[in-house]
Design a protein around this motif. Structure first.
Motif, PDB file in Angstrom:
ATOM      1  N   VAL A 402      -0.830 -14.195   3.332  1.00 37.03           N
ATOM      2  CA  VAL A 402       0.461 -13.960   3.973  1.00 37.03           C
ATOM      3  C   VAL A 402       0.351 -14.399   5.434  1.00 37.03           C
ATOM      4  N   SER A 405       0.604 -11.471   8.260  1.00 36.55           N
ATOM      5  CA  SER A 405      -0.034 -10.277   7.685  1.00 36.55           C
ATOM      6  C   SER A 405       0.046  -9.078   8.618  1.00 36.55           C
ATOM      7  N   HIS A 457      11.194  -8.751  -1.563  1.00 38.03           N
ATOM      8  CA  HIS A 457       9.960  -8.828  -2.344  1.00 38.03           C
ATOM      9  C   HIS A 457      10.035  -7.916  -3.567  1.00 38.03           C
ATOM     10  N   GLN A 461       4.689  -6.514  -5.885  1.00 33.73           N
ATOM     11  CA  GLN A 461       4.000  -7.141  -4.775  1.00 33.73           C
ATOM     12  C   GLN A 461       3.743  -6.136  -3.646  1.00 33.73           C
ATOM     13  N   TRP A 465       0.222  -4.849  -1.924  1.00 30.67           N
ATOM     14  CA  TRP A 465      -0.094  -4.814  -0.491  1.00 30.67           C
ATOM     15  C   TRP A 465      -0.578  -3.429  -0.064  1.00 30.67           C
ATOM     16  N   GLU A 505      -0.591 -12.819  -1.199  1.00 35.79           N
ATOM     17  CA  GLU A 505       0.480 -12.853  -2.193  1.00 35.79           C
ATOM     18  C   GLU A 505      -0.153 -12.798  -3.582  1.00 35.79           C
ATOM     19  N   THR A 506       0.326 -11.903  -4.427  1.00 36.91           N
ATOM     20  CA  THR A 506      -0.256 -11.777  -5.768  1.00 36.91           C
ATOM     21  C   THR A 506       0.735 -12.042  -6.881  1.00 36.91           C
TER      22      THR A 506
END
Length: 733
Positions: A402, A405, A457, A461, A465, A505-506
């Motif tokens: 990110v 971040s 988002h 996600q 985080w 980011e996943t």
């Protein structure tokens, strides 16, 4: 110093031209009657380390093994190699025990497997003192250590036997042992000046993925679909979940069976044999399954729920790809899994509860820290590992960093503070995405300044985080239900002062995952004629059924691939194939040669091919990196030039099936959306109409059947691949 007799036996009996790491040292320790502790990862070839010395030396070897099914598979494999072996366990009849005793007395056995419970009986010990073994092997030796993840009290009694068999060499083998467990094994077994041989825990052929469980069965089905009829294991925490998952997958058209402690012994045995003999695609199991599985060609292991510890995960996931070919290891988890395990641990004694909770913290760190997965596992077992593995989702770059971040982390931490640090991750995530859930409105958290800050988002996600911030120690979970979040001193520093934080980011990496794993699968088939492989596999199934042994006892998948790559039509050529020694050449050589000769004549293929050095050993690089082969890249250029598939196959000297695999890679690589270059437009229309009729399925067999077998599987694959690229393009737009 190299022992010629040892290398001669390795080639003549097993058909291997060289040892795997530390095998030769373990064999030397056994032959010199020196005690040893051998820790090799699953697939590292532990069995050969004691089988080979038993064959070429006088006397016999006793192997203490905890599971009946494992004994049976080992004995079947040794008999197929011409080694005199037998097993004794709780299922052995009085007649079988007497027969084994007579064969040992007459010097007709080289290896005997026995359960630890039977080993320590007075009757067995008296017999062993009268007919002492040359070597005693303790398999799954970590079971003796209370510090291990799979402690078995009956293993403790082994230590008292040492004095009754003073002249035998003792050898402890395991795939899973931290440095502390290694010390405990040596102490408990009273090993004398042992050779300590610790293998490399890095297994580059295994590609590790960890994901929050977010797409229901789709995440599991994606893996099963990639591997078709290849087999794997799916793990779940509870018996109920195992049954539910197996039933759901079967309703979707997959072939699975359950395995858990609630089934009868006969049911478990039958279900395991169905997997071993390739009659099902996957077994869905609790952790009660696996230690006794000796199947080398499992192409995937999926943890549909969280494993109880890193030690368990390393052992369970390590059952994939024992043949050295590429395999996938998936871990799908949720916050509920952590709660489930905590409740299980809390019902145990205080020591077990505390140890279990520590193990869960390590598992959480593994899931959320975004370190190289292999590095995490290897370092946990006390080994140094700093390079990029290129065999896990982190190192393969599936998670972009990110860019902002720090700003993002401050938003999240601020929300935790705004809800007064009295709520868990799911509630905080709901606030951040702007949920109007009843509880959010009831607590008036929709009035907070942080409500909806991350509404662009997905909630999955934001949950990830939050996990990443916990793993980086900016947040912690304090209460015994493992849910309430609190900002740590490091988090306070991050909120109000300068600090470094990296978030990833996943969500949205599914297309990249499929592309990378497809490349790995295809690359491992470099030079192999796929249809010849299938012919050989069909012959192997029939032969195994006739002999009443698992298919891999006849030939492994690695051997079949090498046969389909080299295509030998002489007895001498067979001995160049990986895994074929004198015994298997005598038993199966004439049938295999005839099958290959007839196939090559029918399809106008060259026989007795000499593979290039890179494909003769492994199609993966030294680091285990899955790459597009040089031949595939050359095919890409020819596809772009409009050259036909048949012409490319002739130019590259590759089977048409291999070129079709290259084409699927090319379609994904160049994002091709139109299949008309390879498939007639009318046929394309029929395939897409059938796919729509079947609710957009990507499964080949239902489509093939819906089209009444009038369209080839290759054309279906090509059309679906282009269709997937169109859909991805539309989604991006």
């Amino acid at each position: 110093m190299t022992n010629p007799e040892v290398h001669s036996a390795l080639k003549a009996i097993w058909g291997y031209s060289q040892f795997l790491p530390l095998q030769e040292e373990a064999v030397a320790a056994d032959l010199s009657q020196r005690d040893s502790l051998v820790v090799l990862p699953t697939g590292g070839g532990k069995s050969l380390c004691y089988q080979l010395p038993a064959i070429i030396s006088s006397g016999w070897t006793l192997v203490i093994s905890p599971l009946i099914s494992l004994m049976k598979d080992q004995v079947d494999q040794m008999r197929a190699l011409g080694i005199a072996a037998a097993a004794l366990n709780s299922a052995s009849s009085g007649r079988e025990r007497a027969e084994v005793a007579n064969r040992l007395t007459a010097g007709q056995l080289k290896i005997l497997y026995i359960s630890p419970e039977r080993f320590v009986t007075e009757q067995t010990l008296h017999f062993l003192q009268a007919h002492p073994p040359r070597s005693i092997v303790i398999d799954e030796a970590h079971c003796i250590s209370s510090w291990g993840h799979d402690f078995r009290p009956e293993y403790r009694s082994l230590a008292g036997i040492r004095s009754k068999l003073p002249d035998a060499g003792w050898h402890a083998f395991t795939a899973t042992a931290t440095p502390k467990v290694q010390e405990d094994i040596i102490e408990q077994l009273q090993l004398r000046d042992p050779a300590i041989l610790i293998g490399d825990f890095f297994r580059p052929n295994l590609v590790y993925y960890a994901r929050r469980r977010s797409r229901g069965l789709n995440q599991i089905c994606d893996v099963l679909e990639r591997y078709g009829n290849d087999c794997g294991i799916i793990y779940a925490i509870s018996r109920q979940r195992v049954e539910e998952l197996s039933n759901l997958l079967n309703e979707l058209g997959y072939r699975t069976l359950p395995y858990h402690a609630g089934l009868t012994d006969d049911q478990r045995t039958a279900n395991q044999e169905a997997l071993v003999n390739d009659r099902i695609q996957a077994i869905v199991a609790t952790v009660a399954f696996g230690m006794g599985i000796n199947k080398p060609n499992l192409r995937y292991v999926i943890h549909a729920e969280l494993p109880r510890s890193i030690e368990n995960y390393q052992q369970e996931s390590g059952r994939a790809g024992r043949d050295g070919l590429p395999a996938e290891c998936w871990l799908l988890y949720s916050g509920q899994d952590f709660l489930t395990w905590r409740r299980i641990f809390e019902s145990s004694n205080d020591e077990t509860e505390e140890r279990g909770k520590r193990a869960l913290q390590v598992m959480q760190s593994y899931c959320a820290s975004f370190r190289c997965r292999h590095q995490f596992l290897v370092q946990h077992f006390g080994q140094h590992f700093e390079k990029k593995c290129q065999s896990c989702d982190v190192c393969l770059g599936l998670f972009p960093k990110v860019q902002n971040s720090l700003t993002l982390a401050r938003m999240i931490l601020s929300c935790v503070v705004r809800v007064k640090q009295r709520f868990g991750a799911h509630h905080v995530a709901k606030v951040l995405v702007g949920s109007k859930d009843r509880k959010i409105l009831q607590m008036q958290h929709d009035k907070l300044s942080t409500w909806g800050l991350l509404k662009s988002h997905r909630i999955e996600q934001v949950r990830d985080w939050l996990d990443q911030l916990v793993a980086q120690c900016f947040l912690t979970c304090l209460d015994k239900e493992f849910s309430l979040l609190q900002v740590t001193p490091s988090g306070q520093q991050l909120l109000f002062h300068d600090a470094e934080v990296t978030l990833f980011e996943t969500i949205g990496s599914e297309d990249s995952e499929r592309e990378l794993t497809q490349k790995s699968i295809i690359d491992s088939w470099e030079g192999v004629d796929r249809r010849l492989f299938e012919h050989l596999a069909s012959w192997r199934r029939a032969k195994a059924s006739l002999l009443k042994v698992p298919a891999f006892v006849v030939f492994s998948d690695v051997t079949l691939r090498d046969l389909a790559r080299r295509r030998p039509t002489s007895s001498e050529g067979l001995l160049k194939v990986h895994g074929i020694g004198e015994k298997k050449r005598r038993d199966f050589g004439s049938e295999v040669i005839e099958l290959i000769f007839n196939y090559c004549q029918k399809h106008s293929l060259d026989a007795n091919v000499i593979p290039s050095p890179e494909t003769a050993t492994s199609s993966r690089g030294a680091s285990g990196t899955p790459t597009i082969s040089a031949s595939a890249l050359e095919a890409f250029h020819l596809f772009r030039a409009g050259v036909a598939i048949e012409a490319i196959a002739e130019k590259l000297d590759r089977a048409i099936s291999t070129v079709n695999d290259y084409l699927l890679l090319f379609i994904a690589n160049d994002r091709i959306t139109d299949a008309t270059r390879w498939v007639d437009p009318i046929e394309i229309s029929r395939i897409e109409l059938a796919a729509d009729y079947l609710d957009g399925t990507q499964r080949l067999k239902p489509l093939f059947e819906a089209l009444h077998g009038m369209v080839s599987y290759d054309h279906i694959r090509i059309v679906l691949a282009c269709r997937a690229q169109r859909q991805a393009l539309t989604a991006r737009a």
